[in-house]
Motif scaffolding. Structure first.
Motif, PDB file in Angstrom:
ATOM      1  N   GLN A 159       0.823  -1.206   0.000  1.00  9.42           N
ATOM      2  CA  GLN A 159       0.000   0.000   0.000  1.00  9.42           C
ATOM      3  C   GLN A 159       0.859   1.258   0.000  1.00  9.42           C
ATOM      4  OE1 GLN A 159      -0.303  -2.802   1.832  1.00  9.42           O
ATOM      5  NE2 GLN A 159      -2.253  -2.817   2.965  1.00  9.42           N
ATOM      6  N   ARG A 162       2.508   1.685  -3.426  1.00 13.63           N
ATOM      7  CA  ARG A 162       1.533   2.176  -4.403  1.00 13.63           C
ATOM      8  C   ARG A 162       1.340   3.687  -4.268  1.00 13.63           C
ATOM      9  NH1 ARG A 162      -2.398  -0.314  -7.419  1.00 13.63           N
ATOM     10  NH2 ARG A 162      -1.819  -2.319  -6.486  1.00 13.63           N
ATOM     11  N   HIS A 163       1.266   4.165  -3.033  1.00 11.16           N
ATOM     12  CA  HIS A 163       1.097   5.595  -2.785  1.00 11.16           C
ATOM     13  C   HIS A 163       2.316   6.390  -3.260  1.00 11.16           C
ATOM     14  CE1 HIS A 163      -0.026   9.313  -0.720  1.00 11.16           C
ATOM     15  NE2 HIS A 163       1.178   9.319  -0.160  1.00 11.16           N
ATOM     16  N   ALA A 166       2.632   6.666  -7.078  1.00 11.10           N
ATOM     17  CA  ALA A 166       1.570   7.466  -7.685  1.00 11.10           C
ATOM     18  C   ALA A 166       1.761   8.959  -7.489  1.00 11.10           C
ATOM     19  CB  ALA A 166       0.217   7.031  -7.122  1.00 11.10           C
ATOM     20  N   VAL A 200       2.184  -4.467  -7.459  1.00  9.19           N
ATOM     21  CA  VAL A 200       2.157  -3.012  -7.582  1.00  9.19           C
ATOM     22  C   VAL A 200       3.029  -2.564  -8.749  1.00  9.19           C
ATOM     23  CG1 VAL A 200       2.743  -0.838  -6.453  1.00  9.19           C
ATOM     24  CG2 VAL A 200       1.643  -2.657  -5.142  1.00  9.19           C
ATOM     25  N   ASP A 203       1.202  -3.224 -11.937  1.00  5.72           N
ATOM     26  CA  ASP A 203       0.093  -2.304 -12.173  1.00  5.72           C
ATOM     27  C   ASP A 203       0.590  -0.949 -12.673  1.00  5.72           C
ATOM     28  OD1 ASP A 203      -1.520  -4.332 -11.297  1.00  5.72           O
ATOM     29  OD2 ASP A 203      -1.866  -3.478  -9.297  1.00  5.72           O
ATOM     30  N   ALA A 204       1.799  -0.562 -12.252  1.00  7.64           N
ATOM     31  CA  ALA A 204       2.357   0.729 -12.661  1.00  7.64           C
ATOM     32  C   ALA A 204       3.254   0.624 -13.887  1.00  7.64           C
ATOM     33  CB  ALA A 204       3.155   1.339 -11.503  1.00  7.64           C
ATOM     34  N   PRO A 400       2.063   5.958 -13.969  1.00  8.20           N
ATOM     35  CA  PRO A 400       1.577   6.147 -12.595  1.00  8.20           C
ATOM     36  C   PRO A 400       0.072   6.300 -12.521  1.00  8.20           C
ATOM     37  CG  PRO A 400       2.628   8.144 -13.405  1.00  8.20           C
ATOM     38  CD  PRO A 400       2.903   7.085 -14.411  1.00  8.20           C
ATOM     39  N   LEU A 403      -2.066   3.450 -11.266  1.00  5.32           N
ATOM     40  CA  LEU A 403      -2.189   3.232  -9.829  1.00  5.32           C
ATOM     41  C   LEU A 403      -3.319   4.048  -9.213  1.00  5.32           C
ATOM     42  CD1 LEU A 403       1.609   3.265  -8.879  1.00  5.32           C
ATOM     43  CD2 LEU A 403       0.126   1.266  -9.065  1.00  5.32           C
ATOM     44  N   ARG A 404      -3.707   5.112  -9.905  1.00  6.17           N
ATOM     45  CA  ARG A 404      -4.782   5.973  -9.404  1.00  6.17           C
ATOM     46  C   ARG A 404      -6.128   5.616 -10.029  1.00  6.17           C
ATOM     47  NH1 ARG A 404      -0.397   9.852  -9.995  1.00  6.17           N
ATOM     48  NH2 ARG A 404      -1.137  10.421 -12.090  1.00  6.17           N
TER      49      ARG A 404
END
Length: 410
Positions: A159, A162-163, A166, A200, A203-204, A400, A403-404
């Protein structure tokens, strides 16, 4: 009446000589003791007072952490081997930590990546030479047995990562997973933190490499293979020696050398770019560099790198202790050659210095003996065709917005 004379300090009243309890090897553990870390105020030493049942040196440094700490959990992997020579069983304990950051940046010119992610602190593999051992001192743990029995897991690392990825200000750079402690150590089987980090990154569309001694990396081939096909992933497997007996003493809970070779083959056959690390090179201990490189090439490795042994902070005394336990007859010769590899002067040796920590020479060493190791490595790589072609990872694919929750036009 004349008073009797005061008792003198005669031999009859002399304190008995203290008998130190010898340090013994512990089956399944790399370190043989838990010495105090460099910030500790108290130093304890086990002494036999003749009454028996005295705590061995192996347990002395662990007793302070035996109680359940907040956020801790007992390891679900059933370790706790019976020690050799009567040494007690030492179970592994996992402590859950809430991480505040995931990315660790470095500007070291001798490291090929700029960012790293380490899901765990401490490592159950127990490699005696691990340069990350002194980092356990910051946690008030011993760099010795605590490093391999008190594991800290960053349960929220996915988590947090990921933050961070992003963030609008984030710029993708070369990133490595598991650069300090092995990201596929035994507890990963249950916690799956490394897998969550890879998800993660997927995903990015952020490229990464990872390094491990574990066959556990094969579990995540369903993620790694598609990413490798997009030039977003590469794996390095560390093999220090092909000698199974030496590996068992030096890195007791890592996969056996032949198993790591099979992992290289499995990764290569799945299309994952895989390299081999023959680090660290330890004089008079790991003497089969050429054989390791050839076996790794035959298994499918296309690249290789090495470093020489580094002994920062408490690791110096820990490694010397390991030599005395396992190879006492060659201990002095090994340490003298380690100093040769770092080209230390007579004055530095007399002062007790073991290696040179500057960025320019710490990884490969300097001087005659370091040059010989460098020549052996380069000659073998040329003969085997290693490091001929290096296909870099593609930083340009980073998205990025994914991720959002934003879609992609590409």
């Amino acid at each position: 009446m004349k008073s009797p004379p005061a008792p003198s300090e005669s031999a009859d009243f002399a304190a008995p000589e203290e008998i130190r309890i010898p340090v013994q090897a512990i089956r399944g553990r790399g370190a043989a003791s838990a010495p105090p870390h460099r910030f500790a105020r108290d130093v304890r030493e086990a002494v036999d007072d003749g009454w028996g049942n005295v705590a061995s040196p192996q347990v002395q440094g662990l007793q302070a952490h035996a109680g359940g700490e907040e956020g801790g959990m007992a390891s679900t992997s059933a370790w706790g081997d019976e020690g050799e020579g009567g040494a007690p069983a030492l179970a592994t304990r996992v402590h859950l930590e809430t991480a505040r950051s995931a990315l660790c940046a470095n500007d070291s010119p001798d490291i090929f990546f700029e960012l790293s992610v380490n899901p765990y602190r401490g490592c159950e593999h127990g490699c005696v030479y691990c340069y990350a051992r002194p980092t356990h001192s910051y946690l008030n743990f011993s760099p010795g047995l605590d490093f391999e029995t008190q594991i800290v897991a960053k349960h929220n690392i996915a988590q947090v990562l990921r933050h961070e990825l992003a963030q609008p200000r984030y710029v993708p750079r070369l990133l490595n997973i598991g650069s300090a402690t092995d990201c596929y150590q035994p507890v990963e089987r249950e916690l799956r933190l490394t897998r969550s980090v890879i998800e993660v990154m997927r995903d990015a569309c952020h490229p990464f490499s990872l390094i491990t001694k574990s066959s556990g990396v094969e579990r995540d081939l369903d993620l790694l293979a598609p990413l490798a096909a997009q030039r977003l992933a590469a794996v390095y497997v560390t093999i220090t020696t092909l000698d199974g007996d030496l590996a068992r003493r030096m890195e007791p809970r890592a996969a056996a050398p032949h198993r790591r070779l099979r992992t290289i083959r499995t990764l290569a056959e799945a299309g994952v770019p895989v390299g081999v690390s023959v680090a660290p090179q330890i004089p008079f201990i790991t003497e089969d560099m050429e054989q390791v490189l050839e076996a790794a090439r035959d298994a499918g490795a296309t690249s290789a790198f090495y470093t020489v042994l580094r002994l920062p902070w408490e690791l110096d005394a820990l490694f010397r202790e390991w030599l005395q336990v396992h190879y006492p007859q060659r201990a002095a010769r090994v340490m003298a050659r380690v100093q040769d590899l770092h080209n230390l002067t007579d004055a530095q040796r007399s002062a007790g210095k073991t290696y040179e920590a500057d960025f320019a020479t710490r990884m490969k060493g300097s001087g005659l003996w370091a040059d010989l190791v460098r020549q052996r490595f380069a000659t073998t790589c040329r003969r085997l065709g290693l490091n001929r072609e290096r296909e870099g990872l593609d930083l340009g694919q980073f998205r990025p917005g994914l991720l959002r929750g934003q879609g992609s036009l590409f």
